[in-house]
Design a protein around this motif. Structure first.
Motif, PDB file in Angstrom:
ATOM      1  N   GLY A   1      43.625  33.038  54.650  1.00 56.68           N
ATOM      2  CA  GLY A   1      42.289  32.488  54.455  1.00 56.68           C
ATOM      3  C   GLY A   1      41.642  32.896  53.149  1.00 56.68           C
ATOM      4  N   VAL A   2      42.282  33.793  52.397  1.00 57.36           N
ATOM      5  CA  VAL A   2      41.728  34.244  51.123  1.00 57.36           C
ATOM      6  C   VAL A   2      42.745  33.963  50.017  1.00 57.36           C
ATOM      7  CG1 VAL A   2      40.279  36.038  52.130  1.00 57.36           C
ATOM      8  CG2 VAL A   2      42.617  36.602  51.466  1.00 57.36           C
ATOM      9  N   ASP A   3      42.257  33.869  48.780  1.00 66.41           N
ATOM     10  CA  ASP A   3      43.191  33.703  47.665  1.00 66.41           C
ATOM     11  C   ASP A   3      43.660  35.081  47.200  1.00 66.41           C
ATOM     12  OD1 ASP A   3      41.269  34.759  45.824  1.00 66.41           O
ATOM     13  OD2 ASP A   3      40.459  32.756  45.458  1.00 66.41           O
ATOM     14  N   ASP A   4      44.598  35.099  46.264  1.00 68.56           N
ATOM     15  CA  ASP A   4      45.188  36.363  45.810  1.00 68.56           C
ATOM     16  C   ASP A   4      44.147  37.311  45.215  1.00 68.56           C
ATOM     17  OD1 ASP A   4      47.711  35.663  46.669  1.00 68.56           O
ATOM     18  OD2 ASP A   4      48.453  35.125  44.669  1.00 68.56           O
ATOM     19  N   ASP A   5      43.225  36.780  44.422  1.00 62.26           N
ATOM     20  CA  ASP A   5      42.207  37.636  43.806  1.00 62.26           C
ATOM     21  C   ASP A   5      41.309  38.279  44.863  1.00 62.26           C
ATOM     22  OD1 ASP A   5      43.122  37.173  41.238  1.00 62.26           O
ATOM     23  OD2 ASP A   5      41.697  35.542  40.848  1.00 62.26           O
ATOM     24  N   GLN A   6      40.914  37.495  45.868  1.00 68.05           N
ATOM     25  CA  GLN A   6      40.082  38.041  46.939  1.00 68.05           C
ATOM     26  C   GLN A   6      40.846  39.115  47.718  1.00 68.05           C
ATOM     27  OE1 GLN A   6      39.365  34.183  48.694  1.00 68.05           O
ATOM     28  NE2 GLN A   6      37.174  34.314  48.235  1.00 68.05           N
ATOM     29  N   ALA A   7      42.112  38.842  48.021  1.00 69.65           N
ATOM     30  CA  ALA A   7      42.931  39.804  48.759  1.00 69.65           C
ATOM     31  C   ALA A   7      43.068  41.110  47.977  1.00 69.65           C
ATOM     32  CB  ALA A   7      44.306  39.210  49.072  1.00 69.65           C
ATOM     33  N   HIS A   8      43.389  41.009  46.696  1.00 66.03           N
ATOM     34  CA  HIS A   8      43.524  42.213  45.865  1.00 66.03           C
ATOM     35  C   HIS A   8      42.206  42.969  45.792  1.00 66.03           C
ATOM     36  CE1 HIS A   8      47.660  41.755  44.569  1.00 66.03           C
ATOM     37  NE2 HIS A   8      47.421  40.463  44.362  1.00 66.03           N
ATOM     38  N   GLY A   9      41.100  42.249  45.673  1.00 62.17           N
ATOM     39  CA  GLY A   9      39.786  42.886  45.634  1.00 62.17           C
ATOM     40  C   GLY A   9      39.469  43.626  46.926  1.00 62.17           C
ATOM     41  N   LEU A  10      39.798  43.020  48.068  1.00 63.40           N
ATOM     42  CA  LEU A  10      39.561  43.672  49.359  1.00 63.40           C
ATOM     43  C   LEU A  10      40.388  44.947  49.497  1.00 63.40           C
ATOM     44  CD1 LEU A  10      39.436  40.501  51.614  1.00 63.40           C
ATOM     45  CD2 LEU A  10      37.535  42.111  51.226  1.00 63.40           C
ATOM     46  N   VAL A  11      41.653  44.887  49.089  1.00 61.82           N
ATOM     47  CA  VAL A  11      42.514  46.073  49.173  1.00 61.82           C
ATOM     48  C   VAL A  11      42.012  47.174  48.232  1.00 61.82           C
ATOM     49  CG1 VAL A  11      44.843  46.969  48.742  1.00 61.82           C
ATOM     50  CG2 VAL A  11      44.544  44.799  49.965  1.00 61.82           C
ATOM     51  N   GLU A  12      41.611  46.815  47.024  1.00 64.51           N
ATOM     52  CA  GLU A  12      41.110  47.813  46.082  1.00 64.51           C
ATOM     53  C   GLU A  12      39.840  48.475  46.621  1.00 64.51           C
ATOM     54  OE1 GLU A  12      42.546  49.180  43.405  1.00 64.51           O
ATOM     55  OE2 GLU A  12      44.265  47.923  43.978  1.00 64.51           O
ATOM     56  N   THR A  13      38.957  47.700  47.243  1.00 67.58           N
ATOM     57  CA  THR A  13      37.747  48.278  47.836  1.00 67.58           C
ATOM     58  C   THR A  13      38.123  49.238  48.949  1.00 67.58           C
ATOM     59  OG1 THR A  13      36.461  46.311  47.287  1.00 67.58           O
ATOM     60  CG2 THR A  13      35.574  47.745  48.999  1.00 67.58           C
ATOM     61  N   TRP A  14      39.085  48.858  49.807  1.00 66.25           N
ATOM     62  CA  TRP A  14      39.544  49.728  50.886  1.00 66.25           C
ATOM     63  C   TRP A  14      40.097  51.043  50.316  1.00 66.25           C
ATOM     64  CZ3 TRP A  14      44.691  51.225  52.021  1.00 66.25           C
ATOM     65  CH2 TRP A  14      44.829  51.972  53.190  1.00 66.25           C
ATOM     66  N   LYS A  15      40.913  50.949  49.276  1.00 64.64           N
ATOM     67  CA  LYS A  15      41.521  52.141  48.690  1.00 64.64           C
ATOM     68  C   LYS A  15      40.450  53.101  48.127  1.00 64.64           C
ATOM     69  CE  LYS A  15      44.847  51.036  45.827  1.00 64.64           C
ATOM     70  NZ  LYS A  15      45.823  50.310  44.990  1.00 64.64           N
ATOM     71  N   ARG A  16      39.393  52.550  47.534  1.00 65.29           N
ATOM     72  CA  ARG A  16      38.325  53.401  46.984  1.00 65.29           C
ATOM     73  C   ARG A  16      37.531  54.084  48.081  1.00 65.29           C
ATOM     74  NH1 ARG A  16      37.528  48.939  43.662  1.00 65.29           N
ATOM     75  NH2 ARG A  16      35.653  48.369  44.814  1.00 65.29           N
ATOM     76  N   ARG A  17      37.388  53.434  49.217  1.00 62.77           N
ATOM     77  CA  ARG A  17      36.570  54.002  50.296  1.00 62.77           C
ATOM     78  C   ARG A  17      37.358  54.931  51.167  1.00 62.77           C
ATOM     79  NH1 ARG A  17      32.675  49.016  52.090  1.00 62.77           N
ATOM     80  NH2 ARG A  17      31.844  48.625  50.017  1.00 62.77           N
TER      81      ARG A  17
END
Length: 119
Positions: free
Chosen positions: A103-119
């Motif tokens: 349901g998300v594009d590659d940029d959105q997916a990468h952004g979500l994972v990067e946010t998870w990794k920072r938190r």
């Protein structure tokens, strides 16, 4: 210094069977075995905590940011060198976390994972 607030509290205790523990979190009780036991192993519980954290946090971030995440699957694997001499601490030699999202594009997916990794 900040005053810390308790986030989670769990406990585990002996069962009288070598390599088996009873664990509890709030009012939930479950069995954890050492490696090779018939119940879920403590290492598997540790890794499932990482994958559950990833699913729950990323879904919440997507919801809050109105990102159209339909579904996700997170797998976590750990690796050890069987020939390595044990040290004072047991460590995994590698841990791999694999995210699959729909349901998300590659940029959105990468952004979500990067946010998870920072938190």
């Amino acid at each position: 210094m900040a005053v810390l607030k308790l986030a989670y509290k769990v406990r585990s205790y002996s069962t009288g069977t070598l390599g088996r523990a009873i664990c509890n979190a709030r009012n939930h009780h479950f069995v954890a075995d050492n490696s090779g036991g018939e119940e879920i192993g403590a290492g598997e519980l540790f890794l499932s905590g990482i994958s559950a954290c990833a699913v729950n946090m990323v879904e919440r971030i997507a919801h809050d940011d109105r990102i159209p995440l339909d579904w996700m699957d997170v797998g976590v694997e750990s690796y050890r060198d069987p020939d390595k001499v044990p040290g004072e601490r047991t460590l995994y030699d590698a841990i791999r976390v694999n995210f699959e999202m729909w349901g998300v594009d590659d940029d959105q997916a990468h952004g979500l994972v990067e946010t998870w990794k920072r938190r």
